[in-house]
Design an enzyme around this catalytic site. Structure first.
Site, PDB file in Angstrom:
ATOM      1  N   ASP A 156       0.835  -1.212   0.000  1.00  0.00           N
ATOM      2  CA  ASP A 156       0.000   0.000   0.000  1.00  0.00           C
ATOM      3  C   ASP A 156       0.867   1.259   0.000  1.00  0.00           C
ATOM      4  OD1 ASP A 156       0.795  -0.663   2.671  1.00  0.00           O
ATOM      5  OD2 ASP A 156      -0.742   0.637   3.495  1.00  0.00           O
ATOM      6  N   GLU A 205       0.251  -1.379   5.695  1.00  0.00           N
ATOM      7  CA  GLU A 205       1.256  -0.877   6.646  1.00  0.00           C
ATOM      8  C   GLU A 205       1.015   0.581   7.004  1.00  0.00           C
ATOM      9  OE1 GLU A 205       5.039   1.161   7.818  1.00  0.00           O
ATOM     10  OE2 GLU A 205       3.803   1.515   6.054  1.00  0.00           O
TER      11      GLU A 205
HETATM   12  C1  LIG Z   1      22.593  10.498   9.666  1.00  0.00           C
HETATM   13  C2  LIG Z   1      21.722  10.543   8.480  1.00  0.00           C
HETATM   14  C3  LIG Z   1      20.486  11.351   8.712  1.00  0.00           C
HETATM   15  C4  LIG Z   1      19.409  10.878   7.867  1.00  0.00           C
HETATM   16  C5  LIG Z   1      18.082  11.342   8.348  1.00  0.00           C
HETATM   17  C6  LIG Z   1      17.055  10.783   7.506  1.00  0.00           C
HETATM   18  C7  LIG Z   1      15.722  10.933   8.075  1.00  0.00           C
HETATM   19  C8  LIG Z   1      14.765  10.056   7.341  1.00  0.00           C
HETATM   20  C9  LIG Z   1      13.797   9.435   8.237  1.00  0.00           C
HETATM   21  C10 LIG Z   1      12.742   8.777   7.858  1.00  0.00           C
HETATM   22  C11 LIG Z   1      12.293   8.769   6.460  1.00  0.00           C
HETATM   23  C12 LIG Z   1      12.240   7.424   5.860  1.00  0.00           C
HETATM   24  C13 LIG Z   1      11.033   6.732   6.185  1.00  0.00           C
HETATM   25  C14 LIG Z   1      10.721   5.679   5.176  1.00  0.00           C
HETATM   26  C15 LIG Z   1       9.841   4.625   5.698  1.00  0.00           C
HETATM   27  C16 LIG Z   1       8.493   5.125   6.000  1.00  0.00           C
HETATM   28  C17 LIG Z   1       7.668   4.117   6.721  1.00  0.00           C
HETATM   29  C18 LIG Z   1       6.443   4.772   7.247  1.00  0.00           C
HETATM   30  O1  LIG Z   1       6.092   5.840   6.817  1.00  0.00           O
HETATM   31  N1  LIG Z   1       5.741   4.177   8.191  1.00  0.00           N
HETATM   32  C19 LIG Z   1       4.568   4.793   8.784  1.00  0.00           C
HETATM   33  C20 LIG Z   1       3.846   3.748   9.551  1.00  0.00           C
HETATM   34  C21 LIG Z   1       2.555   4.275  10.005  1.00  0.00           C
HETATM   35  S1  LIG Z   1       1.824   3.236  11.186  1.00  0.00           S
HETATM   36  C22 LIG Z   1       0.301   3.894  11.419  1.00  0.00           C
HETATM   37  C23 LIG Z   1       5.014   5.900   9.729  1.00  0.00           C
HETATM   38  O2  LIG Z   1       4.302   6.912   9.795  1.00  0.00           O
HETATM   39  O3  LIG Z   1       6.039   5.783  10.409  1.00  0.00           O
END
Ligand SMILES: CCCCCCCC/C=C\CCCCCCCC(=O)N[C@@H](CCSC)C(=O)O
Length: 484
Positions: free
Chosen positions: A107, A171
């Site tokens: 999704d 997810e």
């Molecule tokens: C030292 C290096 C610094 C780098 C920082 C990077 C910051 C990036 C952080 C996160 C972004 C990537 C996320 C990708 C995966 C996303 C998964 C997701 O969105 N899951 C949802 C789940 C929802 S549950 C109701 C969420 O909101 O977390």
């Protein structure tokens, strides 16, 4: 030990899968399906897109989905409106080894057409990238794993251990697919606690120019993940009257004050309470000389480094529980003062804190009985921490180094949430990451606008999975290789 061997010999040209027009086309087509998850209470008009998506996938990878091979099995877990969470199981060559589990959801989050330069579900393709909703999160992983697995099977190979692939359908809205799969793993496949050698799910992306002075793609593999807590703040302030004679306070001003206090008083800094110290230490060899002496001597500069949370939003997210105000609504008519105001605050809990500590801080900061705080369903504490010296972690880094030029991969905290949280009981070795390098400016595309996947990164990622599928046995790496 603080050495990551980032100069492995790359895989040979013969071993490497090239990004053929067919592989590109399959990815582009996969992005056309609107496999959108919508929030509870909103009309769900996309169920049939999931059905069509899986139909397409089944056609494209016959060696997996319509195979006569008894070592290849597909299980479909049915949900409402024809949506399915899919499990693929491949028997390995060594039946004495514990199985491994790969997770990737099908999704995507919604996308608002007018915010994008091109229709987010009509992929915009250039020589360098494809732009569409889900291009990165998470059809990149799902498609790359299927490409790698299909190539492996077509080549007459099998992975060294039994391998499960879990492709959940929701997810982005709660993970009921993964929760149901956890029951089925236990009841139907008889997988017990600690029954998977490792679990690999989505997580942090490798980012080029991600930190000042670090130009190489830097990946912090999630050896743990932050917890999740959403609270609703409601104010019902009945002292209302005609808008021409307003009271000094209203539900809106009371709630706004509470939200301002949350913003002005962040949750306490947790630097040093989980693995962020090791994460910083892992970075030392790659830092520019201006910062290196500070991070290399954390025994002295720890308080100074902890302060970085006050100035940098990424460091802030690594070092403390974050609070994001995501919904605010009140009012319905320009000359009527509303009785009710409502806001939603989404917290990502640092492993150094618990849900109840976060709530206590929130109550203390708001300090106003008129603001009702209610916890939404789906809260979870931060995940447990994978052992730093895990063999599988080292093997992952080994395969990353062999397939992705210049990548730096170190253990760290996954700042968001993924489905692996529902399956934690099955393994102590959980890893959360994407193997697709992105530019720093691509990052806001995830859950934002103009989401991209770069073609070179996609090719590298397919090769990462293929290499890892071939080498995920129990044999240790030669000495000197990839010590984390
Ligand atoms: C030292 C290096 C610094 C780098 C920082 C990077 C910051 C990036 C952080 C996160 C972004 C990537 C996320 C990708 C995966 C996303 C998964 C997701 O969105 N899951 C949802 C789940 C929802 S549950 C109701 C969420 O909101 O977390």
């Amino acid at each position: 030990k603080n050495h990551v061997c980032d100069h492995e010999a790359p895989i040979s040209d013969e071993e490497r899968v090239k990004l053929s027009p067919d592989i590109r086309d399959r990815m582009v087509k996969a992005l056309e399906f609107k496999t959108i998850s919508v929030e509870d209470g909103m009309e769900d008009i996309y169920s049939n897109e999931f059905v069509k998506f899986w139909h397409y996938i089944y056609e494209q990878y016959p060696r997996i989905f319509s195979s006569e091979d008894p070592d290849v099995q597909v299980d479909r877990i049915e949900f409402e409106n024809g949506k399915e969470t899919i499990v693929v199981i491949i028997e390995g060559t060594d039946r004495t080894l514990k199985p491994g589990l790969f997770i990737s959801h099908a999704d995507v989050v919604p996308a608002i057409r007018k915010e994008w330069t091109h229709d987010p579900f009509k992929p915009f393709v250039t020589e360098d990238f494809v732009q569409a909703r889900g291009a990165y999160d998470c059809k990149s992983i799902l498609m790359a794993q299927l490409e790698a697995l299909h190539a492996l099977l077509l080549n007459g190979e099998k992975p060294p251990r039994k391998t499960y692939f879990l492709f959940p359908h929701d997810e982005e809205v709660g993970g009921f697919g993964a929760q149901e799969a956890a029951k089925i793993f236990r009841e139907r496949y008889n997988i017990q606690s600690d029954g998977f050698a490792f679990i690999i799910d989505e997580g942090m992306p490798p980012i080029r120019n991600g930190l000042p002075g670090v130009t190489k793609p830097l990946l912090t593999i999630g050896y743990t993940a932050k917890g999740y807590l959403t609270v609703e703040l409601t104010v019902n302030y009945a002292k209302v009257g005609h808008a021409s004679i307003p009271e000094k306070e209203s539900s809106i001003t009371i709630l706004s004050d509470a939200l301002s206090r949350i913003n002005a008083n962040p949750q306490p800094n947790q630097f040093g309470k989980s693995i962020e110290v090791e994460m910083m230490e892992g970075l030392v060899p790659y830092l520019p000389w201006t910062i290196k002496p500070v991070i290399a001597n954390l025994w002295l500069f720890r308080p100074l480094v902890a302060l970085a949370a006050n100035f940098d939003k990424q460091m802030n997210a690594f070092f403390r529980t974050t609070s994001a105000i995501t919904i605010f609504n009140a009012g319905y008519k320009s000359n009527v003062i509303p009785i009710q105001a409502r806001a939603v605050v989404n917290h990502r809990i640092h492993p150094g804190q618990t849900i109840s500590q976060v709530l206590e801080h929130l109550e203390r900061v708001i300090d106003d009985d008129r603001v009702l705080i209610t916890q939404e369903e789906g809260a979870l504490e931060a995940d447990k921490v994978t052992p730093r010296d895990s063999l599988y972690g080292r093997k992952i880094v080994h395969s990353l180094n062999r397939t992705i030029k210049d990548i730096i991969a170190i253990p760290g905290i996954f700042l968001a949430a993924c489905d692996a949280r529902w399956l934690q009981d099955f393994s102590d070795h959980i890893f959360r990451f994407y193997p697709f390098v992105m530019e720093k400016e691509d990052l806001p595309g995830i859950h934002g606008r103009e989401e991209k996947l770069r073609w070179q990164s996609y090719e590298d990622g397919i090769n990462f999975y293929l290499d890892f599928f071939r080498h995920m046995d129990e044999n240790d790496l030669p000495p000197g290789h990839t010590e984390l």
